[in-house]
Enzyme design. Sequence first.
Site, short mmCIF file in Angstrom:
data_model
loop_
_atom_site.label_atom_id
_atom_site.label_comp_id
_atom_site.label_asym_id
_atom_site.label_seq_id
_atom_site.Cartn_x
_atom_site.Cartn_y
_atom_site.Cartn_z
N LYS A 153 -13.11 1.94 -3.44
CA LYS A 153 -14.23 2.26 -2.54
C LYS A 153 -15.33 3.01 -3.29
O LYS A 153 -16.52 2.71 -3.14
CB LYS A 153 -13.73 3.13 -1.38
CG LYS A 153 -12.82 2.43 -0.39
CD LYS A 153 -12.38 3.43 0.68
CE LYS A 153 -11.40 2.81 1.66
NZ LYS A 153 -10.93 3.79 2.67
N HIS A 164 6.74 -27.16 2.51
CA HIS A 164 5.95 -28.22 1.89
C HIS A 164 4.90 -27.64 0.96
O HIS A 164 3.91 -28.31 0.63
CB HIS A 164 5.31 -29.08 2.97
CG HIS A 164 6.32 -29.76 3.84
ND1 HIS A 164 6.83 -31.01 3.56
CD2 HIS A 164 6.94 -29.35 4.98
CE1 HIS A 164 7.72 -31.34 4.49
NE2 HIS A 164 7.81 -30.35 5.36
N GLU A 184 0.83 -1.20 0.00
CA GLU A 184 0.00 0.00 0.00
C GLU A 184 0.87 1.25 0.00
O GLU A 184 0.46 2.29 -0.51
CB GLU A 184 -0.94 -0.01 1.21
CG GLU A 184 -2.11 0.96 1.08
CD GLU A 184 -3.17 0.74 2.13
OE1 GLU A 184 -4.20 0.11 1.82
OE2 GLU A 184 -2.97 1.19 3.28
#
EC number: 5.3.1.9
Length: 554
Positions: free
Chosen positions: A518, A390, A359
């Site tokens: 937004k 793994h 960000e």
Amino acid sequence: MAYYQQPHDITRLPAWQALQQHRAEMAGFSMREAFAGDPRRFQRFSLDSCGLLLDYSKNLITEKSLELLIQLAEQADLHEAIAALYNGERVNASEGRAALHTALRSPIGRRLLVDGNDIIPEVHRVLNQVTELVSRIHSGLWRGYSEKPIKEVVNIGIGGSFLGPQLVSEALRPFTQRGVRCHYLANIDGSEFRELTARLDPETTLFIVSSKSFGTLETLKNTLAARDWYLAMGGPEEQLHRHFIAVTSNRKAAIEFGIGEENIFPMWDWVGGRYSLWSAIGLPIALAIGVSNFKELLAGAYAMDEHFTQAPLAENMPVLMALLGVWYTNFWGAQSHAILPYDHYLRNFTKHLQQLDMESNGKSVRQDGTPLDIATGPIIWGGVGCNGQHAYHQLLHQGRLLVPADFIVPVNSYNPLSDHHQWLFANCLSQAQALMQGKTREEAEVELRAKGLSEDEVQRLAPHKVIPGNRPSNILVMNRIAPFNLGALVALYEHKVFVQSAIWGINAFDQWGVELGKEMGKEVYQRLTGASGEPASDASTQGLIEHFRSQHRG
């Protein structure tokens, strides 16, 4: 002129051009050979400060590499950028704001002016307010509407109001205070809300609403849902103030919601969300681990601040890590960076760094609005070891992508179980060693012949067993996870991110891409619910809206 007003085009700096030439010279560099030829490579490329040991010897660097990278920092006026940050200059140029999260951990007695006002006394006034509230809750003096003491605290917030506090309270689980349990509610997903509240008793639950605007969509919706739940479960509306407090700069909205004025903690526009865990946003941390431990967290961050501002660039931990990142991003073509903590309590560290780094430095224009033609912030990813071994470590070892990695590991565990921690530490070191050393074709063939395979089988399998090696990594070691060194660790990465932003000439403190999402989300919501009859601006979004409306039964 200040870097945030007229940043350098770093590609024109002599050090940048020298680094390009040096990169070509490094084409045949082998870390394996470098270690074999220099028994003191670890001593020369390691650094110990603030309870952290940084081993950066397993990187694609020589002394000349570091000299040129330091020259780049100097020519980019890094010293001036650091001074501007700490002096409260408006380094967040697009929003005209200072970025003074470091003031939140400054000791009383220091002086720092913002618009002519000394902010340090206000910072400590709020810290005292936090101390008083935590004391009342821990002592059982704060009681709910039925006069039962508070036992559950739910932090409602998202982004920096969630990731940082959750990281710290989980990382410092061994320091948890008895009597109060802390929970986090972030996503605007009813399933998360239902699963959490199913375990709560409204009589003994306190909600902390953490939102600078008191209007962040996810936080506001969850706060309204929490109020509805409280009322539906029998909580009286006139006693709402006993069960909700707020950390916000919008006092008016918090008061209108029903929160008592004395239970509203301020936020300042000179602290960005992803840098705010040191402020009253860290209230759930203080409730989880106690105020004395919270102050130790601040002290560790302050120690790293002092190291960052005082240590020479060549001996400066955040600066070195930042420059190595620039080296790989801009000269080796790395597009991502792996964060690999080998400690269960640090399992959320990568999530916090994803916001902190991406960000902040996911930008494509300089501070003055001119476009960049070089790469900036990398993708941050990873997870807790040994689980990653793994899963995705295979790509680190044999994939075609260069992915620098940071290994983070404590020497001691709070939960010694047989020889588990020795194995955990050994795996951390061996993974970094394997990334650096690899396995040659000759070594693979010798290994296969030793197993008794035929020569045909040896030749068939050997190419698959070759590990290129020469993959860079840092290792950060601490004694054990504790408030002081965790504070230093988080501050280390904050400063690393800032240094890179200063070198690239970008703004690490705005996030306009987030804001666009937004705004468009509101428009899509209006169309989803039928409040707007206008079609979406593209056929894909419109088609998905129509599919939702035809199938949704909520």
